[in-house]
Scaffold this motif. Structure first.
Motif, mmCIF file in Angstrom:
data_model
loop_
_atom_site.group_PDB
_atom_site.id
_atom_site.type_symbol
_atom_site.label_atom_id
_atom_site.label_comp_id
_atom_site.label_asym_id
_atom_site.label_seq_id
_atom_site.Cartn_x
_atom_site.Cartn_y
_atom_site.Cartn_z
ATOM 1 N N GLY A 87 0.803 -1.214 0.000
ATOM 2 C CA GLY A 87 0.000 0.000 0.000
ATOM 3 C C GLY A 87 0.836 1.263 0.000
ATOM 4 O O GLY A 87 1.716 1.459 -0.834
ATOM 5 N N GLY A 88 0.602 2.104 0.998
ATOM 6 C CA GLY A 88 1.220 3.425 1.069
ATOM 7 C C GLY A 88 2.730 3.430 1.128
ATOM 8 O O GLY A 88 3.374 4.359 0.653
ATOM 9 N N HIS A 89 3.306 2.406 1.711
ATOM 10 C CA HIS A 89 4.760 2.365 1.844
ATOM 11 C C HIS A 89 5.454 2.101 0.515
ATOM 12 O O HIS A 89 6.620 2.448 0.337
ATOM 13 C CB HIS A 89 5.201 1.297 2.845
ATOM 14 N N LEU A 90 4.763 1.495 -0.413
ATOM 15 C CA LEU A 90 5.396 1.110 -1.672
ATOM 16 C C LEU A 90 5.951 2.322 -2.416
ATOM 17 O O LEU A 90 7.098 2.317 -2.859
ATOM 18 C CB LEU A 90 4.415 0.341 -2.555
ATOM 19 N N ARG A 91 5.150 3.384 -2.530
ATOM 20 C CA ARG A 91 5.610 4.582 -3.245
ATOM 21 C C ARG A 91 6.829 5.197 -2.557
ATOM 22 O O ARG A 91 7.785 5.593 -3.205
ATOM 23 C CB ARG A 91 4.481 5.603 -3.360
ATOM 24 N N GLN A 92 6.810 5.215 -1.245
ATOM 25 C CA GLN A 92 7.937 5.764 -0.492
ATOM 26 C C GLN A 92 9.185 4.904 -0.698
ATOM 27 O O GLN A 92 10.281 5.430 -0.878
ATOM 28 C CB GLN A 92 7.579 5.820 0.986
ATOM 29 N N GLU A 93 9.036 3.602 -0.708
ATOM 30 C CA GLU A 93 10.187 2.718 -0.881
ATOM 31 C C GLU A 93 10.740 2.794 -2.299
ATOM 32 O O GLU A 93 11.949 2.658 -2.502
ATOM 33 C CB GLU A 93 9.837 1.285 -0.497
ATOM 34 N N VAL A 94 9.873 3.006 -3.290
ATOM 35 C CA VAL A 94 10.334 3.201 -4.670
ATOM 36 C C VAL A 94 11.254 4.418 -4.719
ATOM 37 O O VAL A 94 12.316 4.394 -5.341
ATOM 38 C CB VAL A 94 9.132 3.358 -5.635
ATOM 39 N N TRP A 95 10.885 5.477 -4.037
ATOM 40 C CA TRP A 95 11.678 6.701 -3.992
ATOM 41 C C TRP A 95 12.977 6.472 -3.219
ATOM 42 O O TRP A 95 14.047 6.891 -3.646
ATOM 43 C CB TRP A 95 10.842 7.805 -3.350
ATOM 44 N N HIS A 96 12.892 5.774 -2.096
ATOM 45 C CA HIS A 96 14.085 5.530 -1.281
ATOM 46 C C HIS A 96 15.106 4.651 -1.991
ATOM 47 O O HIS A 96 16.300 4.754 -1.722
ATOM 48 C CB HIS A 96 13.711 4.859 0.043
ATOM 49 N N ALA A 97 14.661 3.768 -2.869
ATOM 50 C CA ALA A 97 15.553 2.816 -3.532
ATOM 51 C C ALA A 97 16.222 3.377 -4.780
ATOM 52 O O ALA A 97 17.055 2.703 -5.383
ATOM 53 C CB ALA A 97 14.787 1.543 -3.879
ATOM 54 N N ALA A 98 15.907 4.599 -5.171
ATOM 55 C CA ALA A 98 16.481 5.183 -6.389
ATOM 56 C C ALA A 98 18.011 5.117 -6.438
ATOM 57 O O ALA A 98 18.575 4.872 -7.510
ATOM 58 C CB ALA A 98 15.997 6.617 -6.570
ATOM 59 N N PRO A 99 18.733 5.295 -5.322
ATOM 60 C CA PRO A 99 20.201 5.185 -5.400
ATOM 61 C C PRO A 99 20.693 3.805 -5.840
ATOM 62 O O PRO A 99 21.804 3.689 -6.358
ATOM 63 C CB PRO A 99 20.659 5.515 -3.972
ATOM 64 N N ILE A 100 19.893 2.771 -5.649
ATOM 65 C CA ILE A 100 20.289 1.445 -6.130
ATOM 66 C C ILE A 100 20.335 1.458 -7.646
ATOM 67 O O ILE A 100 21.296 0.995 -8.256
ATOM 68 C CB ILE A 100 19.328 0.350 -5.620
#
Length: 184
Positions: A93-106
């Protein structure tokens, strides 16, 4: 020096903020730094496992892009599920969009090495040089971590932050070598 400092600062801003106008919270900065380190270690391990002749075909490009993409998606999924423990939200749910953003450095960890490999594939540079540059750009990213962490903490660049970056780079290279040796 001022122009160089502004260019570095803008680069850090784009990597860690993705041009967002809001400042990063400590938790957001921590997640992005973790993704940055994790992505660079795995890309470096993948690079170390390659041979220059691998750059003459699509093997090297697919290996690095595959490592970056699979690590990105695995990280997003794992972090989203892990974050759902803290709240009653559904893992996707809501965490997915935030985690997509957080993982950008990968994902960004694979970009520089891939560009060098494409240059070798097109014959613009030799495969030996391309592989060396791909490894070098990844190690430089890791060595810059001391400065990045200091910047995100509001500290000025100092000998301490530079030494921290070098130590972090050495530790990350050791982790990548360990991964390579353990899986070969």
């Amino acid at each position: 020096m001022t122009l160089f400092y502004r260019a570095i600062k803008q680069g850090v801003y784009q990597i860690f903020h993705l041009r967002s106008e809001r400042p990063l919270s400590r938790q957001d900065a921590s997640s992005r730094i973790s993704a940055f380190v994790y992505g660079d270690i795995l890309i470096l391990a993948a690079l170390i496992a390659l041979y220059p002749e691998d750059l003459l075909g699509l093997k090297a490009v697919s290996y690095i892009v595959g490592t970056g993409v699979s690590t990105y998606f695995a990280h997003v999924l794992a972090q989203s599920i892990g974050s759902s423990v803290e709240t009653d939200d559904h893992p996707l749910g809501g965490h997915l969009r935030q985690e997509v953003w957080h993982a950008a450095p990968i994902a960004s960890a694979a970009l520089g090495p891939t560009l060098f490999m494409v240059a070798a594939l097109l014959g613009w540079i030799g495969p030996d040089l391309a592989l060396q540059l791909a490894i070098l750009v990844t190690v430089i990213r890791l060595a810059g971590l001391g400065w990045v962490v200091g910047h995100l903490r509001g500290e000025r660049v100092s000998v301490r932050t530079l030494l921290l970056g070098i130590i972090l780079a050495v530790l990350c290279v050791a982790a990548a070598l360990l991964k390579t040796v353990a899986t070969d």
